[in-house]
Design an enzyme around this catalytic site. Structure first.
Site, PDB file in Angstrom:
ATOM      1  N   LYS A  38     -70.225 -27.937  38.148  1.00 39.81           N
ATOM      2  CA  LYS A  38     -70.310 -28.311  36.724  1.00 39.81           C
ATOM      3  C   LYS A  38     -70.737 -29.771  36.581  1.00 39.81           C
ATOM      4  O   LYS A  38     -71.616 -30.087  35.775  1.00 39.81           O
ATOM      5  CB  LYS A  38     -68.949 -28.067  36.056  1.00 39.81           C
ATOM      6  N   SER A 185     -61.821 -42.641  36.712  1.00 42.33           N
ATOM      7  CA  SER A 185     -62.461 -41.566  35.954  1.00 42.33           C
ATOM      8  C   SER A 185     -63.961 -41.623  36.126  1.00 42.33           C
ATOM      9  O   SER A 185     -64.602 -42.635  35.800  1.00 42.33           O
ATOM     10  CB  SER A 185     -62.102 -41.703  34.462  1.00 42.33           C
ATOM     11  N   ASP A 335     -59.034 -31.782  38.984  1.00 44.09           N
ATOM     12  CA  ASP A 335     -59.206 -30.518  38.260  1.00 44.09           C
ATOM     13  C   ASP A 335     -58.502 -29.349  38.959  1.00 44.09           C
ATOM     14  O   ASP A 335     -58.397 -28.258  38.399  1.00 44.09           O
ATOM     15  CB  ASP A 335     -60.698 -30.199  38.102  1.00 44.09           C
TER      16      ASP A 335
HETATM   17  C1  S3P Z   1     -65.821 -35.015  35.504  1.00 43.73           C
HETATM   18  C2  S3P Z   1     -64.845 -35.938  35.734  1.00 43.73           C
HETATM   19  C3  S3P Z   1     -63.403 -35.654  35.649  1.00 43.73           C
HETATM   20  C4  S3P Z   1     -63.126 -34.159  35.653  1.00 43.73           C
HETATM   21  C5  S3P Z   1     -64.060 -33.401  34.759  1.00 43.73           C
HETATM   22  C6  S3P Z   1     -65.505 -33.624  35.176  1.00 43.73           C
HETATM   23  C7  S3P Z   1     -67.230 -35.425  35.613  1.00 43.73           C
HETATM   24  O1  S3P Z   1     -62.901 -36.189  34.441  1.00 43.73           O
HETATM   25  O2  S3P Z   1     -61.801 -33.912  35.280  1.00 43.73           O
HETATM   26  O3  S3P Z   1     -63.773 -32.028  34.815  1.00 43.73           O
HETATM   27  O4  S3P Z   1     -68.121 -34.549  35.695  1.00 43.73           O
HETATM   28  O5  S3P Z   1     -67.492 -36.638  35.619  1.00 43.73           O
HETATM   29  P1  S3P Z   1     -62.409 -37.711  34.363  1.00 43.73           P
HETATM   30  O6  S3P Z   1     -63.550 -38.576  34.669  1.00 43.73           O
HETATM   31  O7  S3P Z   1     -61.934 -37.901  32.945  1.00 43.73           O
HETATM   32  O8  S3P Z   1     -61.299 -37.820  35.356  1.00 43.73           O
END
Ligand code: S3P
Length: 450
Positions: A38, A185, A335
Site C-alpha cells: 500500500k 512517522s 500496522d
Molecule cells: C504509512 C505510514 C504509517 C502507517 C500507514 C502507512 C505510509 O503511518 O501506519 O499505514 O505509507 O507512510 P504513520 O506514518 O502515521 O506512522
C-alpha cells in the site's frame, strides 16, 4: 455437506464475514500471493504524477486507499490510466505543475493520501485546494503535518485550530527547514520531504526512530537530490530539481502477508508459502517479533526488485511464546500490532506491547478496538495507555465482533476466529477492501484443504 469454514453475507450495514472452523480442527495450506504494498503504491502514483514523462507501475494495490490517491491526482491534472494490477501508466505533469481542482479533493479513508498530498499542495503558490476524507480521516490529527508545513511558510486552515480535515490550502512559496519530528512517522517525514522538493534550499527531517523509507528510496530512483543519514536518522532533499518518471514494480505487502504469517503460526498443522513479499528492513518488525515468539518462518529467494528487497516466506505452525515488544521495533511493525495481538492470544505467557500510542490515532483506536473485540471472544487483553498486555492461552469462543470500519481490525479478528470454537461473525468486514480486496477469497483458499 459440512458448512463452509468461511462465508460472507451482505447486510444493510455492510458485509459480514462468517467463520466456522470444523469441530475436527482446521489446517491451513497453500501457496499464495498478497496484493501490492500500500505504501509503495501511493508513492508510485504520487511521484509518477509530479515527475516529468511516463511512470509505469506493475503490481499496484487495487485497494480503496490507492484508488483515493489516483482520483485526487487525476483531479490535480495527472493522467493515470485505468487502475490494474498488471500495468498502470502515469503521465506526469512535472514538479510545481499540479492544477487547481474545481472541486474538493477526497482522500477517503487514507491518511497517507491526505498527509503526503498536503506537502505537495502547500508548495504550489497561487493555487487553492480543499481536501477532505471519510469520518475516520476527518477525526485523525493533521497538526503533525500542518505545523511543520506552516514553519516552511504554508497557509493551511482547518477545524480545531487547523488540526482536522476538511483542510483548505492556499499554496505559497516555501522555505526549507530542519524539522525534528517528535514521532517516528513516515507520513510526517514524507509530507515534509515532498514539500521540500519545491522549497527554497534544503529540507531535513530527523526522526526519533527510523520509520519506513519507501519515499526516500523512490525519490532517489526518480532523480531527486536526496541524502539519508542513518546515524542521525535524517533525510534531506534539495528543492528546485526535477523528477523523471520511472518503471516501478510494487512488491507484495508485508502488512497483508502478516495475517497469513500469524494464521499459519497459530492454526495447528498448517503450512503456507507466501510469494513475492516486500522485506524492506523498515517494515520487517513483524518477522522479528514473530521470531522472538518462536514462530517457524523462513525467508527464501531473497532478491532486490526495483530498489526494494523482496523474498518468499514459508511459515509452519508452532507453539508461540509470549514476548515484549517496544521501542524502535514499534515503527517497524506499527500496522501489524492488531494481528500480533492475535498471535499473543495463542502464545504461552503474557505478552506486553508498549510505545505504540500511535495506534490510538490510526483508522480506529486500534488499542481499544482489538482489546475489546478479542476480550469478547474470550481472550484476556488489557489496554495500556500506549499498548496492550495479553495473557495467552485462554480458549476463544465464536461470537459477533465489530471491525470499527478498520481494515486491519476486520482481518485480525477473522484470523483469530480460525482458532475459536463455534461461529464468529465479523461485522463491517467490507473494510478489508481498503488494503486487501482479495482477503476473503484467499482465506477461503487456504482453508479449503481442511
Ligand atoms: C504509512 C505510514 C504509517 C502507517 C500507514 C502507512 C505510509 O503511518 O501506519 O499505514 O505509507 O507512510 P504513520 O506514518 O502515521 O506512522
Amino acid at each position: 455437506m459440512p458448512a463452509p469454514v468461511v462465508s460472507s453475507q451482505s447486510t444493510q450495514e455492510g458485509q459480514s464475514l462468517i467463520i466456522q472452523p470444523p469441530a475436527s480442527g482446521l489446517s491451513l495450506q497453500g501457496r499464495i500471493r498478497v496484493p501490492g504494498d500500500k505504501s509503495i503504491s501511493h508513492r508510485a502514483l504520487m511521484l509518477g504524477a509530479i515527475a516529468h514523462g511516463e511512470t509505469t507501475i506493475e503490481g499496484l494495490l487495487l485497494g480503496e486507499d490507492p484508488r483515493s490517491t489516483a482520483s485526487c491526482f487525476r483531479a490535480l491534472g495527472a493522467r493515470i490510466s485505468e487502475l490494474n494490477t498488471k500495468f498502470v501508466r502515469v503521465r506526469g505533469i512535472g514538479l510545481g505543475e499540479l492544477q487547481e481542482p474545481v472541486d474538493v479533493l477526497n482522500a477517503g479513508n487514507s491518511g497517507t493520501t491526505l498527509r503526503l498530498m498536503l506537502g505537495l499542495l502547500a508548495s504550489h503558490p497561487g493555487r487553492f485546494f480543499s481536501i477532505t476524507g471519510d469520518s475516520s480521516l476527518r477525526s485523525r490529527p493533521m497538526s503533525r503535518v500542518v505545523k511543520p508545513l506552516q514553519e516552511m511558510g504554508a497557509q493551511i486552515w482547518g477545524r480545531k485550530n487547523n488540526s482536522l480535515a476538511p483542510l483548505a490550502v492556499q499554496g505559497q512559496p516555501l522555505r526549507g527547514i530542519h524539522y525534528h519530528s517528535p514521532i517516528a512517522s513516515a507520513q510526517v517525514k514524507s509530507c515534509i520531504l515532498l514539500a521540500g522538493l519545491l522549497a527554497e534550499g534544503k529540507t531535513t527531517v530527523t526522526e526519533p526512530a527510523l520509520s519506513r523509507d519507501h519515499s526516500e528510496r523512490m525519490l532517489k530512483a526518480f532523480g531527486a537530490e536526496i541524502s539519508v543519514d542513518l546515524e542521525t536518522l535524517s533525510a534531506t532533499v534539495t528543492g528546485g530539481g526535477q523528477l523523471q518518471g520511472q518503471p516501478v514494480i510494487v512488491p507484495g505487502d508485508i502488512s497483508s502477508a502478516a495475517f497469513w504469517l500469524v494464521a499459519a503460526a497459530i492454526v495447528p498443522d498448517s503450512e503456507l508459502y507466501i510469494e513475492n513479499v516486500g522485506v524492506n528492513p523498515t517494515r520487517t518488525g513483524i518477522l522479528d517479533a514473530l521470531a522472538k515468539m518462536g514462530a517457524n518462518i523462513q525467508l527464501e529467494n531473497h532478491r532486490e526488485v526495483a530498489g526494494e528487497p523482496v523474498a518468499d516466506l514459508r511459515v509452519r505452525s508452532s507453539q508461540l511464546q509470549a514476548c515484549e515488544i517496544a521501542g524502535d521495533l514499534i515503527p517497524r511493525l506499527i500496522d501489524e500490532v492488531p494481528i500480533l495481538a492475535v498471535a499473543a492470544v495463542f502464545a504461552q505467557g503474557t505478552t506486553v506491547i508498549r510505545d505504540a500510542a500511535e495506534l490510538r490515532v490510526k483508522e480506529s483506536d486500534r488499542i481499544a478496538a482489538i482489546a475489546l473485540q478479542l476480550n469478547r471472544l474470550g481472550a484476556k487483553v488489557t489496554e495500556l495507555p500506549d499498548g496492550l498486555e495479553i495473557v495467552g492461552g485462554t480458549p476463544l469462543i465464536g461470537i459477533d465482533v465489530e471491525s470499527y470500519a478498520d481494515h486491519r481490525i476486520a482481518m485480525s479478528l477473522a484470523i483469530a476466529a480460525l482458532n475459536a470454537s463455534g461461529t464468529t461473525t465479523v461485522r463491517g468486514a467490507e473494510a478489508a477492501a481498503i488494503s486487501y480486496p482479495e482477503f476473503t477469497t484467499t482465506l477461503q483458499q487456504v482453508c479449503q484443504n481442511s
